[in-house]
Design a protein around this motif. Structure first.
Motif, PDB file in Angstrom:
ATOM      1  N   SER A   4       0.799  -1.287   0.065  1.00 37.02           N
ATOM      2  CA  SER A   4      -0.100  -0.047  -0.077  1.00 37.02           C
ATOM      3  C   SER A   4       0.827   1.083  -0.127  1.00 37.02           C
ATOM      4  O   SER A   4       0.204   2.374  -0.589  1.00 37.02           O
ATOM      5  CB  SER A   4      -0.803   0.183   1.018  1.00 37.02           C
ATOM      6  N   ASP A   7       1.967   1.679  -3.470  1.00 37.35           N
ATOM      7  CA  ASP A   7       0.849   2.200  -4.348  1.00 37.35           C
ATOM      8  C   ASP A   7       0.572   3.570  -4.210  1.00 37.35           C
ATOM      9  O   ASP A   7       0.434   4.576  -5.098  1.00 37.35           O
ATOM     10  CB  ASP A   7      -0.496   1.327  -4.112  1.00 37.35           C
ATOM     11  N   ASP A   8       0.760   4.230  -2.934  1.00 38.70           N
ATOM     12  CA  ASP A   8       0.723   5.701  -2.556  1.00 38.70           C
ATOM     13  C   ASP A   8       1.762   6.361  -3.343  1.00 38.70           C
ATOM     14  O   ASP A   8       1.411   7.649  -3.557  1.00 38.70           O
ATOM     15  CB  ASP A   8       0.594   5.687  -1.124  1.00 38.70           C
ATOM     16  N   ARG A  10       2.748   5.925  -6.418  1.00 37.17           N
ATOM     17  CA  ARG A  10       2.438   5.918  -7.763  1.00 37.17           C
ATOM     18  C   ARG A  10       1.754   7.180  -8.221  1.00 37.17           C
ATOM     19  O   ARG A  10       1.019   7.809  -7.464  1.00 37.17           O
ATOM     20  CB  ARG A  10       1.625   4.569  -7.906  1.00 37.17           C
ATOM     21  N   PHE A  12      -0.114   8.961 -11.726  1.00 35.14           N
ATOM     22  CA  PHE A  12      -0.282   8.632 -12.945  1.00 35.14           C
ATOM     23  C   PHE A  12      -0.506   9.776 -14.063  1.00 35.14           C
ATOM     24  O   PHE A  12      -0.659  10.885 -13.524  1.00 35.14           O
ATOM     25  CB  PHE A  12      -1.807   8.213 -12.945  1.00 35.14           C
ATOM     26  N   VAL A  17      -5.165   8.034 -16.222  1.00 35.72           N
ATOM     27  CA  VAL A  17      -6.463   8.295 -15.183  1.00 35.72           C
ATOM     28  C   VAL A  17      -7.665   8.078 -16.060  1.00 35.72           C
ATOM     29  O   VAL A  17      -8.750   7.562 -15.807  1.00 35.72           O
ATOM     30  CB  VAL A  17      -6.282   9.477 -14.504  1.00 35.72           C
ATOM     31  N   ARG A  20      -8.498   4.672 -16.801  1.00 34.42           N
ATOM     32  CA  ARG A  20      -8.933   3.942 -15.722  1.00 34.42           C
ATOM     33  C   ARG A  20     -10.461   4.481 -15.145  1.00 34.42           C
ATOM     34  O   ARG A  20     -11.146   3.431 -14.817  1.00 34.42           O
ATOM     35  CB  ARG A  20      -7.998   4.188 -14.376  1.00 34.42           C
ATOM     36  N   ALA A  53      -1.695   8.563  -6.869  1.00 32.18           N
ATOM     37  CA  ALA A  53      -2.637   7.519  -6.518  1.00 32.18           C
ATOM     38  C   ALA A  53      -3.699   7.851  -5.451  1.00 32.18           C
ATOM     39  O   ALA A  53      -4.785   7.618  -5.482  1.00 32.18           O
ATOM     40  CB  ALA A  53      -1.832   6.639  -6.169  1.00 32.18           C
ATOM     41  N   LEU A  56      -6.502   9.972  -6.758  1.00 28.46           N
ATOM     42  CA  LEU A  56      -7.372   9.106  -7.868  1.00 28.46           C
ATOM     43  C   LEU A  56      -8.334   8.363  -6.700  1.00 28.46           C
ATOM     44  O   LEU A  56      -9.552   8.210  -7.011  1.00 28.46           O
ATOM     45  CB  LEU A  56      -6.612   8.225  -8.764  1.00 28.46           C
ATOM     46  N   ARG A  57      -7.523   7.546  -5.687  1.00 28.95           N
ATOM     47  CA  ARG A  57      -8.391   6.816  -4.984  1.00 28.95           C
ATOM     48  C   ARG A  57      -9.490   7.735  -4.265  1.00 28.95           C
ATOM     49  O   ARG A  57     -10.770   7.082  -4.081  1.00 28.95           O
ATOM     50  CB  ARG A  57      -7.440   6.247  -3.807  1.00 28.95           C
TER      51      ARG A  57
END
Length: 72
Positions: A4, A7-8, A10, A12, A17, A20, A53, A56-57
């Protein structure tokens, strides 16, 4: 580092985006202009736009409804 955490870290591109979310790149630019998506760097000519990220999350968790199958 946990998965995690990685991932944080990352970020884009606008195109990534858009893919996705199932929307156009212009729609992603609009989300940035509206403040619904944050960028890593201030928007200036010549500076690449990167969306972290967590931003986006957060958009997805808030119930983003644009794009195919996204309407509620």
């Amino acid at each position: 580092m946990s998965a995690s955490t990685v991932d944080d870290l990352r970020a884009f591109t606008v195109a990534e985006v858009a893919e996705r979310l199932g929307v156009s790149k212009r729609s992603v630019q609009r989300l940035i202009a509206e403040g619904r998506l944050a960028t890593l760097y201030p928007r200036r000519p010549g500076v690449p736009v990167r969306i972290p990220a967590p931003s986006l999350r957060s958009l997805l968790e808030s119930g983003h409804t644009d794009g195919p199958g996204g309407a509620k």
